[in-house]
Motif scaffolding. Structure first.
Motif, short mmCIF file in Angstrom:
data_model
loop_
_atom_site.label_atom_id
_atom_site.label_comp_id
_atom_site.label_asym_id
_atom_site.label_seq_id
_atom_site.Cartn_x
_atom_site.Cartn_y
_atom_site.Cartn_z
N HIS A 95 1.01 -1.12 -0.08
CA HIS A 95 0.00 0.01 0.06
C HIS A 95 0.90 1.33 0.09
N LEU A 96 2.22 1.18 0.49
CA LEU A 96 2.74 2.12 0.50
C LEU A 96 3.81 2.61 -0.53
N VAL A 97 3.78 1.59 -1.65
CA VAL A 97 4.55 1.73 -3.03
C VAL A 97 3.88 2.94 -3.66
N ASN A 98 4.95 3.92 -3.86
CA ASN A 98 4.65 4.96 -4.69
C ASN A 98 5.85 5.84 -5.23
N ASP A 99 5.96 6.86 -6.05
CA ASP A 99 6.97 7.54 -6.43
C ASP A 99 8.35 7.68 -5.28
N GLU A 100 7.74 8.27 -4.52
CA GLU A 100 8.74 8.83 -3.52
C GLU A 100 9.27 7.77 -2.57
N SER A 101 8.57 6.94 -2.26
CA SER A 101 8.97 5.70 -1.24
C SER A 101 9.94 4.73 -1.91
N VAL A 102 9.79 4.30 -3.14
CA VAL A 102 10.41 3.58 -4.18
C VAL A 102 11.75 4.23 -4.27
N ALA A 103 11.66 5.25 -4.81
CA ALA A 103 12.84 6.10 -5.26
C ALA A 103 13.76 6.17 -4.13
N VAL A 104 13.30 6.68 -2.98
CA VAL A 104 14.32 6.78 -1.83
C VAL A 104 14.92 5.26 -1.36
N ALA A 105 14.06 4.15 -1.64
CA ALA A 105 14.51 3.07 -1.25
C ALA A 105 15.48 2.23 -2.24
N THR A 106 15.56 2.75 -3.30
CA THR A 106 16.43 2.34 -4.38
C THR A 106 17.85 2.77 -4.04
N ALA A 107 18.00 3.81 -3.23
CA ALA A 107 19.32 4.76 -3.24
C ALA A 107 20.33 3.96 -2.15
N PRO A 108 19.99 3.43 -1.14
CA PRO A 108 21.07 2.76 -0.47
C PRO A 108 21.59 1.39 -1.25
N GLN A 109 23.06 1.27 -1.14
CA GLN A 109 23.80 0.41 -1.62
C GLN A 109 23.56 -0.98 -1.35
N HIS A 110 23.30 -1.21 0.37
CA HIS A 110 23.09 -2.35 0.94
C HIS A 110 21.52 -2.65 1.03
N SER A 112 19.78 -4.48 2.73
CA SER A 112 19.11 -4.74 3.96
C SER A 112 18.54 -3.42 4.43
N ARG A 113 19.05 -2.07 3.74
CA ARG A 113 18.70 -0.73 4.27
C ARG A 113 17.55 -0.33 3.34
N ARG A 114 17.24 -1.05 2.30
CA ARG A 114 16.28 -0.69 1.41
C ARG A 114 14.80 -0.64 1.57
N PHE A 115 14.57 -1.53 2.40
CA PHE A 115 13.14 -1.74 3.05
C PHE A 115 12.95 -0.79 4.35
N ALA A 116 14.01 -0.58 4.89
CA ALA A 116 13.86 0.32 6.20
C ALA A 116 13.64 1.96 5.46
N ALA A 117 14.30 2.28 4.40
CA ALA A 117 14.20 3.57 3.78
C ALA A 117 12.84 3.53 3.18
N PHE A 118 12.29 2.64 2.61
CA PHE A 118 11.04 2.52 2.02
C PHE A 118 10.12 2.51 3.03
N ARG A 119 10.11 1.95 4.21
CA ARG A 119 9.26 2.01 5.32
C ARG A 119 9.12 3.50 6.03
N ILE A 163 15.59 13.54 -5.53
CA ILE A 163 16.85 13.55 -6.17
C ILE A 163 18.15 13.45 -5.13
N LEU A 164 18.01 14.34 -4.08
CA LEU A 164 18.84 14.57 -3.02
C LEU A 164 19.07 13.12 -2.53
N ALA A 165 17.85 12.36 -2.32
CA ALA A 165 17.94 10.91 -1.45
C ALA A 165 18.47 10.06 -2.25
N ALA A 166 17.83 9.90 -3.67
CA ALA A 166 18.10 8.84 -4.54
C ALA A 166 19.28 8.95 -5.44
N VAL A 167 19.85 10.06 -5.98
CA VAL A 167 20.75 10.33 -6.74
C VAL A 167 22.27 9.55 -6.34
N THR A 168 22.80 8.93 -7.25
CA THR A 168 24.16 8.17 -7.42
C THR A 168 24.75 8.60 -8.82
#
Length: 213
Positions: A95-110, A112-119, A163-168
């Protein structure tokens, strides 16, 4: 956490514009807030309200909103990589899948941190969007035209925060291309369509991969 707060604040402001516009279009206040919590898709809801406010038929408004929501299928494919494997929690968190939550979740390299960022971002938006809508409904009784408050400026703020959160280094080109396209289109397209147009920034990534092939 600061990124989630920045995005949630911008989304709350957009929610105020949505609530004010929906109230001016004659939608019941309870429906405006309930839709914000259950649909949880700013672009889709803004498109729906825009069609209703312009005098369009209800089924056209619903169809337009559903069409814009199709983008979540793409985000869902990305989110499937880090959502819980258990069926019930997985369905709950989708239910929380949207532009912002997924974009930020894809930024962490590890991973295990992606779900925490998404949540974190997802829960922040689950609170901020309905809250902003509720405030917007109240504002709508006093100031029916949200444009007088400049609330539409919150859309570019959302793009910048993402952008600030997800850009690499790998995602810089598509992120900047998408944000530039969406921000430039915002004054000329229907409310809620600018973020969808921003998805064309992904073509930059596809082309760059093709160059390396």
């Amino acid at each position: 956490m600061s990124t989630a707060a920045a995005i949630a604040t911008a989304i709350a402001v957009v929610g105020m514009a949505y609530g004010s516009a929906a109230s001016a279009a004659g939608l019941p206040p309870w429906l405006v807030v309930l839709a914000a919590a259950l649909v949880l898709s700013a672009s889709s809801e803004l498109v729906f309200v825009g069609v209703v406010a312009s005098g369009g038929l209800l089924w056209i408004a619903v169809g337009a909103g559903l069409l814009v929501s199709l983008r979540n299928a793409v985000y869902g494919l990305s989110a499937s990589a880090f959502l819980p494997d258990q069926r019930a929690p997985r369905l709950l968190w989708t239910h929380l899948v949207n532009d912002e939550s997924v974009a930020v979740a894809t930024a962490p390299q590890h991973p295990s941190r992606r779900f925490a960022a998404f949540r974190t971002v997802g829960i922040a938006l689950l609170v901020a969007w309905p809250l902003g809508a509720a405030i917007g409904v109240g504002v709508g009784y006093v100031l029916p035209d949200p444009g007088q408050l400049g609330l539409d400026a919150a859309f570019p703020a959302v793009f910048v925060a993402i952008i600030l959160a997800a850009v690499t280094r790998r995602t810089a080109a598509p992120a900047v291309a998408g944000a530039t396209l969406a921000t430039a289109a915002a004054p000329f397209v229907a409310a809620g369509l600018a973020p969808v147009l921003g998805l064309f920034g992904l073509l930059t990534s596809v082309r760059r991969r093709g160059d390396h092939a």
